[in-house]
Design a protein around this motif. Structure first.
Motif, mmCIF file in Angstrom:
data_model
loop_
_atom_site.group_PDB
_atom_site.id
_atom_site.type_symbol
_atom_site.label_atom_id
_atom_site.label_comp_id
_atom_site.label_asym_id
_atom_site.label_seq_id
_atom_site.Cartn_x
_atom_site.Cartn_y
_atom_site.Cartn_z
ATOM 1 N N ASN A 58 18.141 -32.041 57.965
ATOM 2 C CA ASN A 58 17.072 -32.802 57.294
ATOM 3 C C ASN A 58 16.135 -33.555 58.229
ATOM 4 O OD1 ASN A 58 18.418 -32.003 54.908
ATOM 5 N ND2 ASN A 58 19.671 -33.860 54.942
ATOM 6 N N LEU A 59 16.225 -33.345 59.548
ATOM 7 C CA LEU A 59 15.350 -34.102 60.447
ATOM 8 C C LEU A 59 13.877 -33.786 60.188
ATOM 9 C CD1 LEU A 59 14.912 -36.043 62.802
ATOM 10 C CD2 LEU A 59 15.149 -34.088 64.356
ATOM 11 N N ILE A 110 12.639 -35.567 57.074
ATOM 12 C CA ILE A 110 12.461 -37.008 57.320
ATOM 13 C C ILE A 110 11.207 -37.254 58.141
ATOM 14 C CG2 ILE A 110 13.446 -39.020 58.500
ATOM 15 C CD1 ILE A 110 16.215 -37.923 57.698
ATOM 16 N N ASN A 111 11.008 -36.457 59.206
ATOM 17 C CA ASN A 111 9.813 -36.609 60.030
ATOM 18 C C ASN A 111 8.541 -36.394 59.216
ATOM 19 O OD1 ASN A 111 11.032 -37.269 62.474
ATOM 20 N ND2 ASN A 111 11.209 -35.139 63.134
ATOM 21 N N TYR A 134 8.546 -39.328 56.115
ATOM 22 C CA TYR A 134 8.562 -40.757 56.429
ATOM 23 C C TYR A 134 8.031 -41.083 57.826
ATOM 24 C CZ TYR A 134 11.697 -40.499 52.428
ATOM 25 O OH TYR A 134 12.233 -40.237 51.198
ATOM 26 N N LYS A 172 10.989 -42.915 61.739
ATOM 27 C CA LYS A 172 12.203 -42.877 60.920
ATOM 28 C C LYS A 172 13.103 -41.713 61.344
ATOM 29 C CE LYS A 172 11.382 -46.352 58.178
ATOM 30 N NZ LYS A 172 10.727 -47.309 59.069
ATOM 31 N N GLY A 173 12.495 -40.629 61.820
ATOM 32 C CA GLY A 173 13.297 -39.532 62.355
ATOM 33 C C GLY A 173 14.098 -39.962 63.571
ATOM 34 N N TYR A 221 17.029 -41.951 62.414
ATOM 35 C CA TYR A 221 18.047 -41.028 61.902
ATOM 36 C C TYR A 221 18.849 -40.401 63.047
ATOM 37 C CZ TYR A 221 19.914 -36.804 59.644
ATOM 38 O OH TYR A 221 20.722 -35.801 59.199
ATOM 39 N N ASP A 261 17.513 -31.948 67.580
ATOM 40 C CA ASP A 261 18.526 -32.533 66.699
ATOM 41 C C ASP A 261 19.923 -32.005 66.995
ATOM 42 O OD1 ASP A 261 18.193 -29.951 65.856
ATOM 43 O OD2 ASP A 261 17.627 -30.436 63.801
ATOM 44 N N GLU A 284 18.433 -45.869 52.310
ATOM 45 C CA GLU A 284 17.210 -45.121 52.620
ATOM 46 C C GLU A 284 17.576 -43.701 53.052
ATOM 47 O OE1 GLU A 284 14.400 -46.259 51.971
ATOM 48 O OE2 GLU A 284 14.639 -48.439 51.921
ATOM 49 N N TRP A 308 16.628 -41.880 55.532
ATOM 50 C CA TRP A 308 16.869 -41.722 56.971
ATOM 51 C C TRP A 308 18.160 -42.402 57.426
ATOM 52 C CZ3 TRP A 308 12.630 -44.211 54.846
ATOM 53 C CH2 TRP A 308 12.639 -45.606 54.885
ATOM 54 N N GLU A 309 18.824 -43.110 56.517
ATOM 55 C CA GLU A 309 20.121 -43.720 56.834
ATOM 56 C C GLU A 309 21.284 -42.838 56.413
ATOM 57 O OE1 GLU A 309 19.877 -47.375 54.713
ATOM 58 O OE2 GLU A 309 18.729 -48.407 56.274
#
Length: 201
Positions: A82-83, A86-87, A90, A94-95, A98, A121, A155, A157-158
């Motif tokens: 999911n990187l 997220i990038n 958000y 935020k990436g 993460y 990643d 969130e 990214w958490e």
């Protein structure tokens, strides 16, 4: 590692003291350079260059070791899911959050193993000695800690989602480290594919 221990009050003593200070400063400078050269700037773990050095040392042990000196080690490959989402959704900041959280989880579980960021990643942990013996238990602990982190996450990214694959070196089957990594990588992608199918079903 030169040590100059003459401490006289004459000109030679002054010169010796100046050289010793120079040696001490050079050692600090070289250590700083090594840290920058072999450490990932974002996460603080070892980088691909450090990984290549460790892999070469293991290859040397495989090549030179006899039956009684066979090295025991395993690699776990990690891939953060999911990187890209997220990038894109958000932002890269935020990436980065993460990725650091994912790396922290790996390091918290595999405390006695060097952890490497291979790029993007992907991370890897090298398991030897006690960690090698406890590898299956550590994998279970990793899943438990990931679930605990995600249960308290508020969130996207958490929430940590990591595909992983473990392969241990097998004499006769693995001529070098690259083959061990290839097997770990294949298992990691299989885990990634199965997790994706499970989420879709």
């Amino acid at each position: 590692n030169v040590s100059l221990d003459y401490d006289g009050d004459d000109e030679i003593g002054l010169l010796t003291n100046a050289f010793q200070q120079l040696v001490n400063h050079l050692k600090i400078y070289i250590n700083d350079l090594n840290s920058m050269a072999y450490r990932d700037a974002l996460t603080g773990v070892k980088n691909k260059a450090a990984f290549d050095i460790s892999a070469q040392k293991l290859d040397d042990l495989i090549r030179l070791g006899g039956e009684e000196d066979t090295p025991q080690f395993a690699f776990i490959m990690f891939d953060c899911n999911n990187l890209k989402t997220i990038n894109d959704t958000y932002g890269h900041g935020k990436g980065d959050v993460y990725l650091r959280a994912a790396c922290k989880l790996v390091c918290n579980v595999f405390t006695h193993s060097p952890v490497f960021r291979l790029g993007g990643d992907e991370f890897a942990a090298l398991l030897t000695e006690t960690a090698y013996e406890d590898r299956e238990r550590l994998l279970r602990e990793f899943d438990e800690q990931a679930a605990a982190v995600n249960a308290s996450a508020s969130e996207p990214w958490e929430r940590i989602s990591i595909a992983k694959g473990l392969a241990a070196y097998e004499p006769g089957r693995d001529p070098d480290v690259a083959h061990v990594l290839q097997r770990a990588d294949s298992l990691m992608y299989e885990h990634k594919k199965n997790s994706k199918m499970a989420r879709q079903s």
